[in-house]
Design a protein around this motif. Sequence first.
Motif, PDB file in Angstrom:
ATOM      1  N   PHE A 512     -30.231 -11.472  60.132  1.00  0.00           N
ATOM      2  CA  PHE A 512     -29.643 -10.145  59.939  1.00  0.00           C
ATOM      3  C   PHE A 512     -29.933  -9.271  61.154  1.00  0.00           C
ATOM      4  CE2 PHE A 512     -30.475 -11.495  55.526  1.00  0.00           C
ATOM      5  CZ  PHE A 512     -29.204 -11.330  54.987  1.00  0.00           C
ATOM      6  N   ARG A 513     -28.949  -8.447  61.497  1.00  0.00           N
ATOM      7  CA  ARG A 513     -29.148  -7.431  62.547  1.00  0.00           C
ATOM      8  C   ARG A 513     -28.692  -6.080  61.996  1.00  0.00           C
ATOM      9  NH1 ARG A 513     -25.543  -8.419  67.385  1.00  0.00           N
ATOM     10  NH2 ARG A 513     -27.149  -9.871  68.109  1.00  0.00           N
ATOM     11  N   PHE A 514     -29.527  -5.054  62.162  1.00  0.00           N
ATOM     12  CA  PHE A 514     -29.195  -3.698  61.733  1.00  0.00           C
ATOM     13  C   PHE A 514     -28.708  -2.911  62.945  1.00  0.00           C
ATOM     14  CE2 PHE A 514     -33.215  -4.738  59.303  1.00  0.00           C
ATOM     15  CZ  PHE A 514     -32.537  -5.392  58.299  1.00  0.00           C
ATOM     16  N   THR A 515     -27.732  -2.052  62.730  1.00  0.00           N
ATOM     17  CA  THR A 515     -27.184  -1.279  63.839  1.00  0.00           C
ATOM     18  C   THR A 515     -27.830   0.089  63.987  1.00  0.00           C
ATOM     19  OG1 THR A 515     -25.419  -0.447  62.409  1.00  0.00           O
ATOM     20  CG2 THR A 515     -24.948  -2.426  63.684  1.00  0.00           C
ATOM     21  N   GLU A 516     -28.715   0.441  63.055  1.00  0.00           N
ATOM     22  CA  GLU A 516     -29.410   1.737  63.128  1.00  0.00           C
ATOM     23  C   GLU A 516     -30.861   1.543  62.737  1.00  0.00           C
ATOM     24  OE1 GLU A 516     -28.325   4.528  64.228  1.00  0.00           O
ATOM     25  OE2 GLU A 516     -26.164   4.186  64.348  1.00  0.00           O
ATOM     26  N   SER A 517     -31.675   2.532  63.059  1.00  0.00           N
ATOM     27  CA  SER A 517     -33.059   2.506  62.616  1.00  0.00           C
ATOM     28  C   SER A 517     -33.124   2.521  61.096  1.00  0.00           C
ATOM     29  CB  SER A 517     -33.813   3.709  63.190  1.00  0.00           C
ATOM     30  OG  SER A 517     -33.938   3.595  64.590  1.00  0.00           O
ATOM     31  N   LEU A 518     -34.203   1.983  60.568  1.00  0.00           N
ATOM     32  CA  LEU A 518     -34.351   1.811  59.127  1.00  0.00           C
ATOM     33  C   LEU A 518     -35.142   2.998  58.575  1.00  0.00           C
ATOM     34  CD1 LEU A 518     -33.786  -0.031  56.749  1.00  0.00           C
ATOM     35  CD2 LEU A 518     -35.787  -1.378  57.367  1.00  0.00           C
ATOM     36  N   THR A 519     -34.432   3.963  57.958  1.00  0.00           N
ATOM     37  CA  THR A 519     -35.047   5.185  57.466  1.00  0.00           C
ATOM     38  C   THR A 519     -34.553   5.495  56.059  1.00  0.00           C
ATOM     39  OG1 THR A 519     -33.321   6.475  58.551  1.00  0.00           O
ATOM     40  CG2 THR A 519     -35.377   6.174  59.772  1.00  0.00           C
ATOM     41  N   PHE A 520     -35.098   6.571  55.479  1.00  0.00           N
ATOM     42  CA  PHE A 520     -34.837   6.820  54.059  1.00  0.00           C
ATOM     43  C   PHE A 520     -33.360   7.017  53.702  1.00  0.00           C
ATOM     44  CE2 PHE A 520     -35.490  11.160  55.647  1.00  0.00           C
ATOM     45  CZ  PHE A 520     -34.480  11.858  55.006  1.00  0.00           C
ATOM     46  N   PRO A 521     -32.466   7.579  54.576  1.00  0.00           N
ATOM     47  CA  PRO A 521     -31.075   7.713  54.132  1.00  0.00           C
ATOM     48  C   PRO A 521     -30.361   6.376  53.936  1.00  0.00           C
ATOM     49  CG  PRO A 521     -31.533   9.193  55.958  1.00  0.00           C
ATOM     50  CD  PRO A 521     -32.671   8.248  55.876  1.00  0.00           C
ATOM     51  N   ASN A 522     -30.784   5.351  54.708  1.00  0.00           N
ATOM     52  CA  ASN A 522     -30.052   4.081  54.609  1.00  0.00           C
ATOM     53  C   ASN A 522     -30.873   2.947  54.029  1.00  0.00           C
ATOM     54  OD1 ASN A 522     -31.732   3.082  56.708  1.00  0.00           O
ATOM     55  ND2 ASN A 522     -30.343   3.846  58.270  1.00  0.00           N
ATOM     56  N   SER A 523     -32.127   3.189  53.668  1.00  0.00           N
ATOM     57  CA  SER A 523     -33.007   2.102  53.235  1.00  0.00           C
ATOM     58  C   SER A 523     -32.482   1.409  51.979  1.00  0.00           C
ATOM     59  CB  SER A 523     -34.427   2.626  52.997  1.00  0.00           C
ATOM     60  OG  SER A 523     -34.414   3.675  52.048  1.00  0.00           O
ATOM     61  N   ASN A 524     -31.989   2.186  51.020  1.00  0.00           N
ATOM     62  CA  ASN A 524     -31.472   1.579  49.797  1.00  0.00           C
ATOM     63  C   ASN A 524     -30.206   0.769  50.053  1.00  0.00           C
ATOM     64  OD1 ASN A 524     -33.165   2.613  47.441  1.00  0.00           O
ATOM     65  ND2 ASN A 524     -32.713   4.497  48.538  1.00  0.00           N
ATOM     66  N   TYR A 525     -29.351   1.272  50.939  1.00  0.00           N
ATOM     67  CA  TYR A 525     -28.117   0.566  51.268  1.00  0.00           C
ATOM     68  C   TYR A 525     -28.421  -0.763  51.958  1.00  0.00           C
ATOM     69  CZ  TYR A 525     -23.725  -0.516  53.611  1.00  0.00           C
ATOM     70  OH  TYR A 525     -22.605  -1.149  54.066  1.00  0.00           O
ATOM     71  N   ILE A 526     -29.340  -0.739  52.908  1.00  0.00           N
ATOM     72  CA  ILE A 526     -29.708  -1.972  53.608  1.00  0.00           C
ATOM     73  C   ILE A 526     -30.367  -2.955  52.656  1.00  0.00           C
ATOM     74  CG2 ILE A 526     -31.286  -2.892  55.350  1.00  0.00           C
ATOM     75  CD1 ILE A 526     -30.637  -0.477  57.075  1.00  0.00           C
ATOM     76  N   ASP A 527     -31.253  -2.456  51.804  1.00  0.00           N
ATOM     77  CA  ASP A 527     -31.892  -3.280  50.768  1.00  0.00           C
ATOM     78  C   ASP A 527     -30.832  -4.001  49.937  1.00  0.00           C
ATOM     79  OD1 ASP A 527     -33.102  -4.235  48.463  1.00  0.00           O
ATOM     80  OD2 ASP A 527     -34.427  -2.527  48.236  1.00  0.00           O
ATOM     81  N   ASP A 528     -29.885  -3.241  49.399  1.00  0.00           N
ATOM     82  CA  ASP A 528     -28.841  -3.822  48.544  1.00  0.00           C
ATOM     83  C   ASP A 528     -27.991  -4.832  49.308  1.00  0.00           C
ATOM     84  OD1 ASP A 528     -29.724  -2.228  46.506  1.00  0.00           O
ATOM     85  OD2 ASP A 528     -28.199  -0.690  46.782  1.00  0.00           O
ATOM     86  N   SER A 529     -27.646  -4.505  50.558  1.00  0.00           N
ATOM     87  CA  SER A 529     -26.771  -5.381  51.348  1.00  0.00           C
ATOM     88  C   SER A 529     -27.423  -6.738  51.599  1.00  0.00           C
ATOM     89  CB  SER A 529     -26.422  -4.715  52.678  1.00  0.00           C
ATOM     90  OG  SER A 529     -25.747  -3.493  52.480  1.00  0.00           O
ATOM     91  N   ILE A 530     -28.707  -6.722  51.959  1.00  0.00           N
ATOM     92  CA  ILE A 530     -29.406  -7.981  52.262  1.00  0.00           C
ATOM     93  C   ILE A 530     -29.543  -8.834  51.014  1.00  0.00           C
ATOM     94  CG2 ILE A 530     -31.614  -8.951  53.004  1.00  0.00           C
ATOM     95  CD1 ILE A 530     -31.909  -6.521  54.841  1.00  0.00           C
ATOM     96  N   VAL A 531     -30.022  -8.235  49.940  1.00  0.00           N
ATOM     97  CA  VAL A 531     -30.241  -8.993  48.706  1.00  0.00           C
ATOM     98  C   VAL A 531     -28.928  -9.542  48.163  1.00  0.00           C
ATOM     99  CG1 VAL A 531     -31.029  -8.828  46.315  1.00  0.00           C
ATOM    100  CG2 VAL A 531     -32.334  -7.721  48.129  1.00  0.00           C
ATOM    101  N   GLU A 532     -27.880  -8.732  48.200  1.00  0.00           N
ATOM    102  CA  GLU A 532     -26.578  -9.188  47.697  1.00  0.00           C
ATOM    103  C   GLU A 532     -26.061 -10.375  48.502  1.00  0.00           C
ATOM    104  OE1 GLU A 532     -22.046  -7.467  46.929  1.00  0.00           O
ATOM    105  OE2 GLU A 532     -23.624  -6.145  47.680  1.00  0.00           O
ATOM    106  N   TYR A 533     -26.199 -10.322  49.843  1.00  0.00           N
ATOM    107  CA  TYR A 533     -25.723 -11.429  50.673  1.00  0.00           C
ATOM    108  C   TYR A 533     -26.496 -12.710  50.369  1.00  0.00           C
ATOM    109  CZ  TYR A 533     -24.369 -14.192  54.713  1.00  0.00           C
ATOM    110  OH  TYR A 533     -23.892 -15.193  55.511  1.00  0.00           O
ATOM    111  N   ILE A 534     -27.800 -12.596  50.277  1.00  0.00           N
ATOM    112  CA  ILE A 534     -28.624 -13.788  50.025  1.00  0.00           C
ATOM    113  C   ILE A 534     -28.316 -14.386  48.658  1.00  0.00           C
ATOM    114  CG2 ILE A 534     -31.007 -14.519  49.578  1.00  0.00           C
ATOM    115  CD1 ILE A 534     -31.850 -12.672  51.871  1.00  0.00           C
ATOM    116  N   GLU A 535     -28.136 -13.545  47.655  1.00  0.00           N
ATOM    117  CA  GLU A 535     -27.842 -14.055  46.315  1.00  0.00           C
ATOM    118  C   GLU A 535     -26.487 -14.749  46.250  1.00  0.00           C
ATOM    119  OE1 GLU A 535     -28.268 -10.711  43.749  1.00  0.00           O
ATOM    120  OE2 GLU A 535     -30.449 -10.940  43.554  1.00  0.00           O
ATOM    121  N   LEU A 536     -25.538 -14.310  47.087  1.00  0.00           N
ATOM    122  CA  LEU A 536     -24.204 -14.905  47.081  1.00  0.00           C
ATOM    123  C   LEU A 536     -24.121 -16.187  47.911  1.00  0.00           C
ATOM    124  CD1 LEU A 536     -21.876 -11.777  47.409  1.00  0.00           C
ATOM    125  CD2 LEU A 536     -22.141 -13.249  45.415  1.00  0.00           C
TER     126      LEU A 536
END
Length: 629
Positions: A512-536
């Motif tokens: 995985f590569r993130f295009t922005e720093s990992l901070t509170f506005p996007n942490s939940n979105y990144i969390d969901d995106s990674i877990v969803e991809y791995i589960e699929l």
Amino acid sequence: MSNDTNNNPKLLYTEKGPSLKSQFNDFFKQFPHHSLEYTKSIFPIRNWIGRYNLTWLYGDLIAGFTVGAVVIPQAMGFANIVGIPVEYGLYSSFVGMTLYCLFATSKDMTIGPTAVMSIILAQTIPRIKADYGDTDFPYLSTDITTTICFFSGIISLAIGLFRLGWLFNFIPGPVIAGYISASVITISIGQLPNLFGITGVETRLNPPYRILIDFCAGLPRTKSDVAIGLISLAFLYAVKYGCAYGEKRSTKYKKVFFFCSILRYIICIIVTTFISWLILRNITDEKLFPFRVVKKVPRGLNHVKVPNFESQLVNAVFKSIHIIVFISLLEHISIAKSFGRINDYKVQPSQEIIAIGITNVIGSFLGAITATGSFSRSALKSRAGVRTPLSGVSSATLVILALYVLTPAFFYIPQAALSAVIIQAVMVLLSRPSYIRTLYYNGIFASWGFSFLVLLARMARPRVDTLGRLALATFNRKSDKSDDSIPKYAFVPLEDPSFTTVETPPEGIVIFRFTESLTFPNSNYIDDSIVEYIELHTRRLYKRAVKKDDQPWNETDGLVDAAENEKLSPLRAVIYDFSAISYVDTSGFQALIDVRKAVNKHAAREVEYHFVNILDERVQNALIRADFG
């Protein structure tokens, strides 16, 4: 000069992607299917209700009745804060706990009137009346509350249906804690005149310091209410700390102490109401009562009607509706996400907002006040062993029974006892000194302003790319011919149509590569995106409990196609490319920890985690402290 310097790597490109016209055609062709799937997604209950069993029912009944015993006195007290009859608080609790299970993504949440929302309504209603004057604004407080309830529900429903819940990720924890703590202080000070039986103190429009000054000035007018109020408050705290001590000292009777602590509110109300009845039963003139009581409460759902939609009232309400919607959703989502992390399940903010919206829209026709999630009652439900969101129905059953059976007894409930219940209930929301110290040492007191100035525009929905390896065509500058003697590769997004023949990583490896720093506005979105991809894309090895009754309510193993699952590779390692990350805050690290927990559970093993291209040594050290080293 070596040959490497004479070689010029070039990426291979494909033709342009599908045309705009074809994309529109595909969209309209798939529209009925997507519409059906979207409609089904609004009702998460369909994912687990078919597996409901007696073990879940037992846990839900215990937790539901426990919360019901607490919500009845609290709801009446919160309606008291707003300045409307106590039954309106019960209506709000009944509607919220009945409907929530249909739309819930949290098993722990309890919807109804809350301390924070009550103080906002208590300040809003007099302000609206003061702006227009009593003669030019002939509306009751209950008219204002039900109209506010309806339109706050409509706005919330729109936010949820358009899936805009991610916007609330911009509000950091310190801001929430600060606002709630300020509200707790305001409510507690505002209840002091009721606790002491002092009349003539304006507790809704005046700021806390002014209420405190007027309260002290009114101490010579103290009435016998003070005896009931202080004894009730002392009883509530004595039982709370006594039971907490008992739980620590005696593991054998831990559950007994726990339920005794829970029942302290209802016991306090029952005992003080009985004493009140003994004193007042032979006094026919209410003006001669030595202390204030709730007085007559109508039986049943007595205020069912269409909210008032007159233009003058609607215009007045819309001047203040934004803060009510904002606080109700912020309070609910922050609480739901907190319990989701504690109890290991994912909360969908937009879906929770839909639940709040529908609750308030329907509740407004039953006379309810604006409802949202309650922290204290949700914590209580969690500790009582709730199994599914359906537990709210049993709580609602107790509330509706109280409205139809116990209303004659409500007449004698002392106002001072309700004030004691409110003060004791809201004090658990006050931020602990240890949390304030944590904020100080992390240096995030200014996070609110910083987040909007720096992060708002770019960091809410960053791109999370899954990478593959792309072979580079290497050319010799002198001869302009291909030179494959030294293979070169670039890691590029797998789904980017601009590249051809991108090699996927070895089986069981995800990059995985993130295009922005990992901070509170996007942490939940990144969390969901990674877990969803791995589960699929990787094989699920985690198995549900052998006994069906022991399975969690939100478990979805039964929905996974076994044949398709076997075709996928087991997950072995996750690689994070941090080349675009210059900063990771506490919410970002928590997201990585949450991902690790979810992924390890999915893979049924300790998956390897690798980090490459870390730009900042402080990020590396923090990862080591988070046990990624």
